[in-house]
Design a protein around this motif. Structure first.
Motif, PDB file in Angstrom:
ATOM      1  N   GLU A   1     -18.177 -19.574  24.432  1.00  0.00           N
ATOM      2  CA  GLU A   1     -17.987 -19.945  23.026  1.00  0.00           C
ATOM      3  C   GLU A   1     -19.328 -19.927  22.279  1.00  0.00           C
ATOM      4  O   GLU A   1     -19.435 -19.354  21.193  1.00  0.00           O
ATOM      5  CB  GLU A   1     -17.355 -21.339  22.947  1.00  0.00           C
TER       6      GLU A   1
ATOM      7  N   THR B   1     -18.923 -26.859  17.265  1.00  0.00           N
ATOM      8  CA  THR B   1     -18.849 -25.429  16.955  1.00  0.00           C
ATOM      9  C   THR B   1     -19.182 -25.137  15.487  1.00  0.00           C
ATOM     10  O   THR B   1     -19.356 -23.996  15.121  1.00  0.00           O
ATOM     11  CB  THR B   1     -17.446 -24.853  17.264  1.00  0.00           C
TER      12      THR B   1
ATOM     13  N   GLN C   1      -8.533 -14.266  22.064  1.00  0.00           N
ATOM     14  CA  GLN C   1      -9.368 -14.666  20.922  1.00  0.00           C
ATOM     15  C   GLN C   1     -10.514 -13.688  20.729  1.00  0.00           C
ATOM     16  O   GLN C   1     -10.871 -13.342  19.606  1.00  0.00           O
ATOM     17  CB  GLN C   1      -9.891 -16.085  21.135  1.00  0.00           C
ATOM     18  N   ARG C   2     -11.068 -13.191  21.862  1.00  0.00           N
ATOM     19  CA  ARG C   2     -12.184 -12.267  21.733  1.00  0.00           C
ATOM     20  C   ARG C   2     -11.703 -10.893  21.249  1.00  0.00           C
ATOM     21  O   ARG C   2     -12.415 -10.205  20.524  1.00  0.00           O
ATOM     22  CB  ARG C   2     -12.947 -12.181  23.047  1.00  0.00           C
TER      23      ARG C   2
ATOM     24  N   LEU D   1     -12.015 -20.860  24.666  1.00  0.00           N
ATOM     25  CA  LEU D   1     -13.131 -20.349  25.470  1.00  0.00           C
ATOM     26  C   LEU D   1     -13.882 -21.496  26.147  1.00  0.00           C
ATOM     27  O   LEU D   1     -13.915 -22.610  25.633  1.00  0.00           O
ATOM     28  CB  LEU D   1     -14.106 -19.580  24.576  1.00  0.00           C
TER      29      LEU D   1
ATOM     30  N   THR E   1     -12.167 -20.103  18.554  1.00  0.00           N
ATOM     31  CA  THR E   1     -12.815 -20.037  19.867  1.00  0.00           C
ATOM     32  C   THR E   1     -12.370 -21.190  20.768  1.00  0.00           C
ATOM     33  O   THR E   1     -13.005 -21.481  21.762  1.00  0.00           O
ATOM     34  CB  THR E   1     -14.351 -20.075  19.706  1.00  0.00           C
TER      35      THR E   1
END
Ligand code: ATP
Length: 309
Positions: A227, A254, A198-199, A222, A219
């Motif tokens: 995150e 989030t 994802q990163r 994470l 995210t």
């Protein structure tokens, strides 16, 4: 097939890039069946972002099978430069909204407009160039980490790749690998976790720097701390550049700082507003929030107990 293979082979490395980008498109959003009827209109114009990236759904009806509509006369406006979230029960059509924007499918009725232009009337190329997505599961190429990030913008310098990785909170981790940015990943390379993937996807997006950014549960793999750090960085980029962004998320923690949150239900917007406006309404969002806060509390309690034992 034969006719195509001659000029494409002739183009050599361009063909390889093209083929890779096609593969990327296909795996993006985990689409098994890409609708091949999506084509440029007879007289297409490039998308012109004259209002800073305003997105409108006007009375949009769509279903993967027309007899089973997922979105039902959905109407919503995402103002330019704002951070917007789409939440709602699983299967209500959140990711579908992003797929329609990318024109993987066309609506059955109604319109999708970007800065006032029906997306069916602009070139597919210009539409997809304007959009960057961090999908639920990011496809990686069997190549180095450097290559996988640079895919966001092929002409990026070595330094730009590292800066993007820093902002995506993956640089330190890459630096600690014996081969660093030359580490091979993908099916035939090093195994990397969902959160690392994802990163990498976020680094790609930062390099591409498109006017419209979509995050589909971007995210979710994470840990809470990483995150939060990553979201802070993403938020500062979005603010700094006044980019329009759409976040699809399950975990409300989030996205609670979004300018607008749309709560979907039965193919329509059930409620919309800021976190505080929605909490004051005491509707669906309030219930979702309360349920998640309770389970978060229970998780933390469980963690505390485990630690104290
Ligand atoms: P989640 O929160 O679980 O990711 P979502 O709200 O993003 O869900 P979508 O992925 O938009 O939901 O899917 C909406 C509905 O459409 C679901 O019922 C799903 O099963 C169905 N669907 C999604 N993709 C396809 C497809 N390619 N063909 C047929 N049905 C599909």
């Amino acid at each position: 097939v034969f006719q195509l293979s001659v000029p494409l082979n002739f183009l050599g490395s361009v063909y390889r890039e093209l083929r890779q980008s096609l593969l990327d498109m296909e795996t993006l959003f985990n689409l098994q069946k890409v609708n091949v009827t999506i084509k440029d209109p007879p007289k297409p114009k490039p998308l012109a972002l004259t209002r800073g990236g305003e997105i409108q759904f006007q009375d949009v009806t769509f279903g993967y099978h027309p007899e089973r509509p997922i979105l039902k006369k959905l109407t919503l406006t995402i103002p330019p430069g704002k951070k917007v979230a789409i939440v709602g029960p699983s299967g209500c059509g959140k990711s579908t909204i992003l797929r329609l924007l990318f024109r993987f499918y066309d609506v059955q009725s109604g319109k999708v407009l970007i800065d006032g232009q029906d997306i069916r009337e602009v070139t597919l190329d210009s539409l997809r160039q304007a959009i960057g997505v961090v999908p639920q599961d990011t496809p990686l190429f069997n190549n180095t980490i450097e290559h996988n990030i640079r895919y966001g913008r092929i002409d990026a310098t070595r330094d730009e790749v590292r800066k993007a990785a820093q902002r995506a909170k993956i640089h330190d981790l890459v630096e600690r690998l014996p081969a660093g940015y030359n580490t091979m990943v993908g099916e035939r390379g090093m195994m990397i976790s969902g959160g690392e993937k994802q990163r990498l996807a976020v680094s790609r997006l930062i390099l591409k720097d498109p006017p419209l950014l979509f995050f589909d549960e971007a995210t979710s793999a994470l840990d809470t701390y990483t995150e939060q750090m990553l979201l802070q960085n993403i938020n500062s980029i979005l603010k700094e550049k006044a980019r329009t962004s759409v976040f699809v998320a399950h975990r409300l923690r989030t996205i609670f700082d979004s300018d607008i949150i749309f709560v979907l239900k039965n193919g329509q917007v059930a409620e919309s507003g800021t976190h505080h406006e929605l909490l004051n309404r005491g509707g669906m969002y309030t219930d979702l929030w309360a349920a998640q806060e309770t389970s978060l509390g229970q998780d933390m309690e469980l963690e505390r107990n485990l630690v104290s034992k």
